[in-house]
Scaffold this motif. Structure first.
Motif, PDB file in Angstrom:
ATOM      1  N   ALA A 100      59.266   9.662  60.937  1.00 25.58           N
ATOM      2  CA  ALA A 100      59.646   9.805  59.526  1.00 25.58           C
ATOM      3  C   ALA A 100      60.445  11.082  59.322  1.00 25.58           C
ATOM      4  O   ALA A 100      60.319  12.052  60.069  1.00 25.58           O
ATOM      5  CB  ALA A 100      58.392   9.833  58.655  1.00 25.58           C
ATOM      6  N   SER A 101      61.308  11.061  58.307  1.00 20.25           N
ATOM      7  CA  SER A 101      62.034  12.273  57.916  1.00 20.25           C
ATOM      8  C   SER A 101      62.365  12.165  56.435  1.00 20.25           C
ATOM      9  O   SER A 101      62.593  11.076  55.914  1.00 20.25           O
ATOM     10  CB  SER A 101      63.310  12.460  58.752  1.00 20.25           C
ATOM     11  OG  SER A 101      64.200  11.407  58.526  1.00 20.25           O
ATOM     12  N   ARG A 102      62.377  13.301  55.758  1.00 22.62           N
ATOM     13  CA  ARG A 102      62.678  13.360  54.330  1.00 22.62           C
ATOM     14  C   ARG A 102      63.506  14.608  54.039  1.00 22.62           C
ATOM     15  O   ARG A 102      63.236  15.681  54.571  1.00 22.62           O
ATOM     16  CB  ARG A 102      61.411  13.416  53.483  1.00 22.62           C
ATOM     17  CG  ARG A 102      60.482  12.239  53.606  1.00 22.62           C
ATOM     18  CD  ARG A 102      61.032  11.000  52.902  1.00 22.62           C
ATOM     19  NE  ARG A 102      60.099   9.894  52.995  1.00 22.62           N
ATOM     20  CZ  ARG A 102      60.016   9.046  54.005  1.00 22.62           C
ATOM     21  NH1 ARG A 102      60.795   9.177  55.044  1.00 22.62           N
ATOM     22  NH2 ARG A 102      59.150   8.059  53.993  1.00 22.62           N
ATOM     23  N   LYS A 103      64.475  14.464  53.159  1.00 28.45           N
ATOM     24  CA  LYS A 103      65.337  15.571  52.760  1.00 28.45           C
ATOM     25  C   LYS A 103      64.803  16.189  51.467  1.00 28.45           C
ATOM     26  O   LYS A 103      64.295  15.477  50.595  1.00 28.45           O
ATOM     27  CB  LYS A 103      66.755  15.047  52.527  1.00 28.45           C
ATOM     28  CG  LYS A 103      67.782  16.134  52.219  1.00 28.45           C
ATOM     29  CD  LYS A 103      69.153  15.543  51.956  1.00 28.45           C
ATOM     30  CE  LYS A 103      69.772  15.130  53.267  1.00 28.45           C
ATOM     31  NZ  LYS A 103      71.207  14.799  53.130  1.00 28.45           N
ATOM     32  N   PHE A 104      64.913  17.524  51.354  1.00 32.19           N
ATOM     33  CA  PHE A 104      64.549  18.179  50.101  1.00 32.19           C
ATOM     34  C   PHE A 104      65.660  19.107  49.650  1.00 32.19           C
ATOM     35  O   PHE A 104      66.465  19.572  50.444  1.00 32.19           O
ATOM     36  CB  PHE A 104      63.199  18.915  50.191  1.00 32.19           C
ATOM     37  CG  PHE A 104      63.139  20.082  51.143  1.00 32.19           C
ATOM     38  CD1 PHE A 104      63.322  21.376  50.697  1.00 32.19           C
ATOM     39  CD2 PHE A 104      62.838  19.887  52.488  1.00 32.19           C
ATOM     40  CE1 PHE A 104      63.228  22.455  51.567  1.00 32.19           C
ATOM     41  CE2 PHE A 104      62.733  20.950  53.361  1.00 32.19           C
ATOM     42  CZ  PHE A 104      62.936  22.237  52.903  1.00 32.19           C
TER      43      PHE A 104
END
Length: 171
Positions: free
Chosen positions: A110-114
């Motif tokens: 998983a990966s998420r941008k902030f």
């Protein structure tokens, strides 16, 4: 008598300096970004570690929290160890990470941008589930990030590490 008094003063000064040496260490690979450990909160066998990141890079950043990263630095994936030898990561479903407006859990893929604007501080929370009642600290918590270290020429890869994070409990 003077020797005894001197010995007692030396002993007291050593005891006072022990807590100073065992403080939480916050390491950040990105120049211009400040990582600060804030607090740890325990509720049953769930422990949350709170921290902040402050951006002073003179650039707006959009980092990506990566569950696993083939980074050239010392951090390859989101993981942690406690002082009882227990291991935590995303795949085991006993750990999640939230930074700014992004949350990641459940899989190392998983990966998420902030969003991380210049001259802004964002909040981070790491949640651990099923923490041993005997654990008193996390010896190391590691999080790899992309789009984070503006000095890295490839993918701006970087990391944050918290070491010696205390677990306080109310019994």
């Amino acid at each position: 008598m003077r020797n005894t008094m001197f010995f007692i003063l030396v002993l007291i000064s050593m005891l006072i300096s022990v807590p100073i040496n065992s403080q939480t260490r916050a390491l950040c690979s990105a120049p211009g970004v400040t990582l600060k450990y804030k607090r740890t909160i325990s509720e049953g066998n769930t422990v949350t570690v709170h921290f902040t990141l402050s951006n002073f890079t003179n650039k707006d950043l959009n980092p990506i929290i990566n569950g696993e990263e083939g980074t050239r630095f010392e951090v390859k994936k989101i993981e942690a160890y406690d002082d009882e030898g227990n291991y935590y990561d995303l795949d085991s479903k006993n750990m999640s990470v939230s930074i700014g407006n992004a949350n990641i859990e459940g899989s190392r893929y998983a990966s998420r941008k902030f969003t991380f604007p210049n001259e802004v501080t964002v909040k981070g929370v790491i949640t651990f589930r099923n923490v041993s009642e005997y654990a008193t600290s996390f010896s190391r918590i590691s999080i790899p990030l992309r789009g984070f270290d503006v000095t890295d020429q490839s993918y701006q890869r970087g990391y944050i590490i918290l070491k010696d994070v205390p677990i306080s409990r109310d019994f």
